[in-house]
Design an enzyme around this catalytic site. Structure first.
Site, short mmCIF file in Angstrom:
data_model
loop_
_atom_site.label_atom_id
_atom_site.label_comp_id
_atom_site.label_asym_id
_atom_site.label_seq_id
_atom_site.Cartn_x
_atom_site.Cartn_y
_atom_site.Cartn_z
N SER B 148 0.84 -1.19 0.00
CA SER B 148 0.00 0.00 0.00
C SER B 148 0.88 1.25 0.00
O SER B 148 1.77 1.35 -0.84
CB SER B 148 -0.92 -0.06 1.21
OG SER B 148 -2.01 0.81 1.06
N ARG B 218 -11.92 6.18 9.67
CA ARG B 218 -11.41 4.82 9.71
C ARG B 218 -12.46 3.82 9.21
O ARG B 218 -12.13 2.88 8.49
CB ARG B 218 -11.01 4.47 11.15
CG ARG B 218 -10.55 3.06 11.37
CD ARG B 218 -9.30 2.75 10.56
NE ARG B 218 -8.70 1.49 10.95
CZ ARG B 218 -7.63 0.97 10.37
NH1 ARG B 218 -7.06 1.59 9.36
NH2 ARG B 218 -7.12 -0.17 10.79
N ASP B 314 -8.41 -6.87 -4.65
CA ASP B 314 -8.03 -5.54 -4.19
C ASP B 314 -8.55 -4.51 -5.19
O ASP B 314 -8.04 -4.39 -6.30
CB ASP B 314 -6.49 -5.45 -4.08
CG ASP B 314 -6.01 -4.11 -3.54
OD1 ASP B 314 -6.82 -3.18 -3.43
OD2 ASP B 314 -4.81 -4.00 -3.22
N HIS B 347 -7.82 -5.47 -0.32
CA HIS B 347 -6.54 -4.78 -0.17
C HIS B 347 -5.81 -5.22 1.09
O HIS B 347 -4.58 -5.28 1.12
CB HIS B 347 -6.78 -3.27 -0.15
CG HIS B 347 -5.55 -2.46 -0.01
ND1 HIS B 347 -4.50 -2.56 -0.90
CD2 HIS B 347 -5.16 -1.56 0.93
CE1 HIS B 347 -3.53 -1.73 -0.52
NE2 HIS B 347 -3.90 -1.13 0.59
N ASP B 348 -6.58 -5.54 2.12
CA ASP B 348 -6.00 -6.00 3.39
C ASP B 348 -5.12 -7.24 3.25
O ASP B 348 -4.34 -7.54 4.16
CB ASP B 348 -7.11 -6.31 4.40
CG ASP B 348 -7.18 -5.28 5.50
OD1 ASP B 348 -6.35 -4.35 5.48
OD2 ASP B 348 -8.07 -5.39 6.36
#
Lengths: 198, 377
Positions: B148, B218, B314, B347-348
């Protein structure tokens, strides 16, 4: 290592830049980088095989030659290798064109559909041939465009592609193919290995 | 924020000219290391953290008491094997884990610098961290790695310092932040800046922080880190500790409760202004533009071996954007490997123990380290 790879590696000069298109597990790449001191890159469509190559530290990019050869500049490699994959492309003609654009020389291996066993299968059994190099049934084969050594020879001539060398491979036995023995070699060769230039 | 007394840091004395034109000097850069630097000093890996990460990549974070953000990847016998490699990770400038950032106390006012902190870029972050090489007297790193925003720093690092890393591992990143990414970051920033406690960024950091705004930021961001399929499989329409809908605005659904929890724990460990500054740095990142519209120029003449990884699910930093980096590298004949890992984790994925992801990195690093050393002999 496969006899075919030994033949291919003999065709490659030391210290050259090589792109192995459809590099599979990277066995040829590894052999070339260890024994021929070449700078070798790979392109491979299977994620599993790409991961295997990368795990061995090989510079392999996941991709499909029909779309991803475009990213390589003209004549950016001394040799581009395409081993027994041509028949699986949607457009073999365009792939060959791209290979000749990217590589100064191109090595193409053709699984020969003109081999006598293939011919006999069709003639006597009346069934689509299944051989060591072509182990699929007609309904699940990835091979869309089968050809013979003679066919590919004709193709190169028609397209004005220079053929430097053709090597016949039958089991462990290698021999040279020339225009004079082409008809015969087309009958007895399992593989035809072509060294081409634009 | 917690106290940073026991955190390792260097003070960067010489002035650093920032992209915004301002100059900073005598500022702290907090870092952590794992494993040992060998005698040849050829086994160092600089790992860059992502937006909300910090220097505590592995083990237990001594400030939050939580597991390090890349605990799956960094440690003995892991992908970045600390029995072999010396892993260094620094808190980016603009961050809030001991490095110079908006939460740093200004000695003249005894208050946090807040929005008087200069706007920083990925380039500034990387240039600050480069000082760690001098600190450890490392001539050349074995590798730089990160996912990232960490991946963006990898790209910027090899572009700024072409011969300082033998291997570059940018994971799930981009060479140029997309409109969609900027949009999501803006959403987060607006949430923070709309919080009454933000006070134009001059909150005191003790009594009243813009916690609500930061939590919403968040929550929104967290959605972008997951995939639709992953969310559906994990939560579906499951209800949260109730058998039926309550016809109100409590967290009826598990996904709501999950996001609220993610937001609430985040504010305990992160500074709202840092969130503004770091997202801004990401938005400004455009390595292609830095090189006149030609990304290849960023890597020209590079001897670095690149290994780029993306993930199928992602959608924040999709494969296509990672592949643009591969294409730019192939255009100049760079040594590049690339694989897209199949996963539903979005994406994590780069933070998780996704099948084949970490083992491929581990084998790649170990083999490449051996190959490079053999060639030297």
């Amino acid at each position: 290592m496969k006899e075919e790879f030994k033949v291919i590696s003999k065709l490659i000069d030391e210290k050259s830049r090589v792109l192995d298109v459809g590099c599979g597990d990277g066995i040829l790449m590894e052999y070339l980088s260890k024994n021929k001191v070449v700078d070798v890159r790979g392109l491979e469509i299977s994620k599993e095989k790409v991961k295997k190559c990368l795990s061995n530290g090989l510079a392999v990019v996941e991709g499909n030659a029909e779309y991803d050869l475009k990213q390589f500049p003209d004549l950016s490699f001394d040799y581009v290798i395409l081993s027994q994959t041509l028949q699986a492309f949607m457009s073999p003609e365009n792939v060959i064109k791209d290979l000749l654009r990217v590589g100064k020389k191109v090595i193409v291996t053709i699984p020969n559909f003109g081999h006598w066993k293939v011919r006999l299968d069709l003639l006597f059994k009346g069934e689509m041939p299944i051989t060591k190099n072509l182990p699929y049934e007609w309904y699940n084969t990835p091979n869309l465009h089968m050809c013979t050594i003679q066919d590919f020879y004709n193709f190169c001539n028609n397209k004005g592609i220079n053929i430097f060398k053709i090597i016949s491979l039958n089991g462990q036995k290698t021999s040279k193919i020339s225009s004079s023995n082409l008809k015969y070699k087309n009958l007895i060769s399992e593989l035809g290995i072509f060294l081409l230039e634009k | 924020m917690s106290n940073f007394d026991n955190i390792k840091s260097i003070t960067i004395k010489q002035p650093l000219k920032l992209d915004c034109g301002k100059e900073i000097s005598n500022f702290p850069l907090a870092y952590e290391t794992y494993g040992n630097l060998n005698e040849n000093k050829d086994n160092a890996i600089l790992v860059f953290h992502a937006l909300t990460g910090d220097q505590f990549a592995s083990g237990q974070n001594p400030v939050t008491n939580k597991e390090g953000w890349w605990n799956y990847a960094v440690g003995p016998g892991k992908a970045f094997d600390t029995e072999k490699f010396f892993v260094i990770c620094a808190n980016v400038i603009g961050g809030c884990m001991g490095s110079y950032g908006p939460g740093t106390i200004d000695p003249t006012t005894n208050k946090p610098i807040g929005t008087n902190f200069p706007v920083i870029t990925i380039n500034d972050m990387v240039n600050a961290q480069y000082n760690l090489l001098d600190h450890f007297k490392i001539e050349r790193l074995f590798a730089v790695a990160g996912g990232s925003m960490g991946g963006m720093q990898v790209l910027q690092f090899v572009s700024n310092f072409p011969n300082k890393a033998k291997v570059a591992l940018p994971i799930a990143c981009t060479a140029s932040h997309s409109a969609q990414n900027i949009a999501f970051n803006e959403l987060g920033r607006q949430a923070i800046m709309s919080d009454i406690n933000w006070k134009d960024g001059l909150y005191d950091g003790k009594t009243s922080n813009p916690d609500k705004g930061l939590a919403v930021a968040r929550m929104a961001a967290h959605i972008t880190y997951l995939s639709k399929k992953g969310l559906q499989e994990k939560f579906g329409r499951n209800l949260q500790e109730r058998s039926d809908l309550k016809f109100g605005f409590d967290a009826d659904f598990q996904i709501e409760s999950y996001l609220r929890y993610q937001g609430s724990v985040f504010v305990d460990r992160f500074d709202a202004n840092s969130y503004l500054y770091i997202t801004r740095a990401m938005d400004y990142f455009d390595l292609t533009k830095q090189h006149g519209g030609n990304l290849s120029k960023a890597f020209k003449g590079s001897k670095t071996k690149f290994f780029i990884i993306s993930f199928t699910s992602d959608w924040l930093y999709p494969t296509s954007e990672n592949k643009d980096i591969v294409i730019a590298l192939n255009a100049i004949g760079a040594d590049v490997g690339f694989v897209e890992i199949k996963t539903d984790k979005g994406h994590d994925s780069f933070l998780l123990d996704v099948t084949d992801f970490l083992s491929t990195i581990k084998n790649y690093l170990n083999t490449t380290y051996l190959n490079i050393n053999e060639r030297r002999i």
